[in-house]
Design a protein around this motif. Structure first.
Motif, PDB file in Angstrom:
ATOM      1  N   LEU A 148      44.240  47.302  34.562  1.00 44.16           N
ATOM      2  CA  LEU A 148      44.068  46.457  35.744  1.00 44.16           C
ATOM      3  C   LEU A 148      45.382  46.390  36.509  1.00 44.16           C
ATOM      4  N   ARG A 149      45.304  46.594  37.824  1.00 41.65           N
ATOM      5  CA  ARG A 149      46.472  46.450  38.705  1.00 41.65           C
ATOM      6  C   ARG A 149      46.073  45.615  39.908  1.00 41.65           C
ATOM      7  N   MET A 150      47.082  45.011  40.554  1.00 40.70           N
ATOM      8  CA  MET A 150      46.816  44.152  41.691  1.00 40.70           C
ATOM      9  C   MET A 150      47.956  44.250  42.695  1.00 40.70           C
ATOM     10  N   GLY A 154      44.132  43.971  46.975  1.00 40.24           N
ATOM     11  CA  GLY A 154      43.003  43.721  46.092  1.00 40.24           C
ATOM     12  C   GLY A 154      43.313  43.942  44.634  1.00 40.24           C
ATOM     13  N   LEU A 155      42.260  43.791  43.830  1.00 37.35           N
ATOM     14  CA  LEU A 155      42.303  44.075  42.405  1.00 37.35           C
ATOM     15  C   LEU A 155      41.704  45.461  42.172  1.00 37.35           C
ATOM     16  N   TYR A 156      42.367  46.251  41.342  1.00 33.94           N
ATOM     17  CA  TYR A 156      41.910  47.599  41.039  1.00 33.94           C
ATOM     18  C   TYR A 156      41.883  47.765  39.525  1.00 33.94           C
ATOM     19  N   TRP A 157      40.803  48.366  39.018  1.00 34.03           N
ATOM     20  CA  TRP A 157      40.732  48.567  37.580  1.00 34.03           C
ATOM     21  C   TRP A 157      39.873  49.791  37.267  1.00 34.03           C
ATOM     22  N   SER A 169      34.481  54.657  36.002  1.00 39.18           N
ATOM     23  CA  SER A 169      34.674  54.441  37.434  1.00 39.18           C
ATOM     24  C   SER A 169      36.014  53.778  37.701  1.00 39.18           C
ATOM     25  N   VAL A 170      36.476  53.932  38.944  1.00 41.31           N
ATOM     26  CA  VAL A 170      37.637  53.210  39.463  1.00 41.31           C
ATOM     27  C   VAL A 170      37.103  52.188  40.450  1.00 41.31           C
ATOM     28  N   MET A 171      37.469  50.912  40.256  1.00 45.19           N
ATOM     29  CA  MET A 171      36.856  49.812  40.990  1.00 45.19           C
ATOM     30  C   MET A 171      37.878  49.055  41.827  1.00 45.19           C
ATOM     31  N   PRO A 192      44.766  54.741  32.612  1.00 41.12           N
ATOM     32  CA  PRO A 192      45.867  54.122  33.346  1.00 41.12           C
ATOM     33  C   PRO A 192      45.797  54.427  34.842  1.00 41.12           C
ATOM     34  N   LEU A 193      46.306  53.494  35.645  1.00 42.61           N
ATOM     35  CA  LEU A 193      46.318  53.700  37.089  1.00 42.61           C
ATOM     36  C   LEU A 193      47.584  53.125  37.698  1.00 42.61           C
ATOM     37  N   ALA A 194      47.902  53.579  38.914  1.00 40.03           N
ATOM     38  CA  ALA A 194      49.072  53.126  39.667  1.00 40.03           C
ATOM     39  C   ALA A 194      48.687  53.054  41.138  1.00 40.03           C
TER      40      ALA A 194
END
Length: 436
Positions: A148-150, A154-157, A169-171, A192-194
């Protein structure tokens, strides 16, 4: 010689049996009147059967608690117990005896009662959810929400999904709520995401990809990246670590990809990292990597200069660490999870363990100006906790959670993902005010 006893007299090897008169009327064979006064302390012959002796344990018997026939009664949502000769109640999971009246059992459902939320006399300003005050489920029925990143947009996860067929999925979701949007669907085990100003970068089972925050086409960036455990993006470049191939993990390391207007650039290996790389963070001039040796002999933090000619030898900053991971850059310092605690260091400075010996192992970190927050990914008793940046004032923001994993904070709230609750689409994204 008393007439109601028989005596066997022994002398000089000869046996002389004394004559005995018949005893008076007695209880039926094998049964006598109770003789509590002849029993050891804490026991009694409550059934009057001599064959089984002093069968009642008065200190623990629910049927004879403290005295013969003193039966303990249970109640709604409770099981009767006898402890030290006194009747008590054992409440079922999720219930509590908040009024102290044993006759009505454990009358409170602490998962949903705003007057007793999570425990007796914990009062919520609004609602009680899962034993946590004033929490709101922003998105439910998610398939293994993990990282989860913010930011301000917005919020992205990532929903990891099952991988067969690819259903991850990427949300994206506005921090205030609304309907979550899938930016990238049918992904294979996204992890993982950035984030940068306009793009979400994420790892999946086949490599690295990017998708616009506003929605659009998914672009594959590094299809040959494998075992990606962490990402970071800055100054027009994407950095990541690959754990390598088990069991030796000798082919892992730190990688970089220039992010230009034209796709197609090849990844560059900046440094080979000994062990299983598990975290990456950036400052103005360096890339930092957390890694654990494959033989579990100890973890380390490495540093690589951004302008060094690749591949370069990483500088070992700290070693003999316990499973270092979750590396984050914050306010000029580096933070990481180490074993059952949280540590920090300034670039080139000593490592300082600010939170130690936690009862549960942290999963991910998030920060505001004053505190560090973390999740503990356990099946039924996971928690969301925080402490001041000096390690003081430990607070629990939510408890009794099912695999809390990703975490993010803003000025008012803490956000966290619940990865799994026993089914394929039982994850959730939850928001709660930061106050304990």
């Amino acid at each position: 010689m008393p007439s109601n006893h028989c005596h066997a007299l022994f002398g000089l090897g000869a046996l002389l049996l004394a004559a005995c008169s018949s005893p008076p009327s007695a209880a039926p064979p094998g049964r006598t009147e109770p003789h509590e006064d002849l029993c050891p302390e804490g026991f009694a012959d409550c059934d009057g059967v001599s064959d089984n002796g002093c069968e009642a344990a008065l200190l623990t018997s629910v049927e004879s608690c403290g005295a013969c026939g003193a039966r303990c009664a249970g109640g709604d949502g409770a099981t009767a117990l006898c402890s030290a000769g006194a009747c008590t109640l054992a409440c079922d999971a999720g219930r509590a005896d908040c009024d102290g009246d044993g006759s009505n059992g454990c009358e409170v459902l602490v998962a949903e009662d705003p007057r007793h939320c999570g425990a007796c006399v914990v009062t919520c300003a609004d609602a009680c959810w899962n034993g946590t005050c004033d929490a709101a489920v922003l998105a439910g029925e998610l398939r293994l929400p993990t990282f989860l990143r913010m930011d301000a947009t917005g919020l992205y996860w990532t929903n990891q999904g099952s991988g067969d067929p690819p259903d991850g999925s990427v949300m994206r979701l506005d921090p205030g709520g609304g309907t979550p949007a899938a930016l990238a669907a049918e992904q294979e085990l996204p992890g993982p995401l950035a984030l940068d100003e306009a793009t979400v970068y994420f790892a999946h089972a086949r490599g690295l990809a990017a998708v616009p925050k506003a929605g659009g086409e998914v672009t594959e960036l590094a299809p040959d990246a494998r075992g990606v455990t962490a990402l970071a993006v800055d100054q027009g470049a994407l950095y990541w670590v690959e754990a390598g191939t088990p069991p030796a993990f000798e082919d892992g390391g730190l990688f970089m990809l220039p992010l230009g207007p034209e796709p197609g650039a090849a990844k560059v290996m900046l440094a080979a990292i000994p062990g299983v790389a598990s975290g990456v963070a950036l400052d103005a001039g360096h890339v930092y990597v957390a890694a654990q040796r494959a033989d579990a002999a100890g973890g380390a933090i490495f540093r690589v200069a951004r302008d060094a000619a690749p591949p370069s030898a990483p500088e070992r900053l700290h070693e003999a660490l316990v499973a270092p991971r979750g590396l984050e850059a914050r306010g000029g310092a580096l933070w990481l999870i180490e074993g059952r605690g949280i540590a920090t260091f300034s670039p080139g400075g000593p490592l300082r363990r600010v939170v130690q010996d936690l009862p549960q192992i942290p999963a991910q970190l998030a920060f505001d100006d004053a505190r560090v927050f973390w999740t503990t990914a356990r099946e039924a008793d996971g928690q969301v906790q925080s402490a001041r940046l000096d390690g003081s004032d430990l607070a629990t923001h939510a408890r009794n959670l099912s695999y809390p994993w990703g975490i993010a904070v803003d000025g008012t709230n803490v956000y966290f993902s619940l990865a799994w609750n026993g089914g394929p689409a039982t994850g959730a994204l939850v928001r709660r005010p930061k106050g304990p």
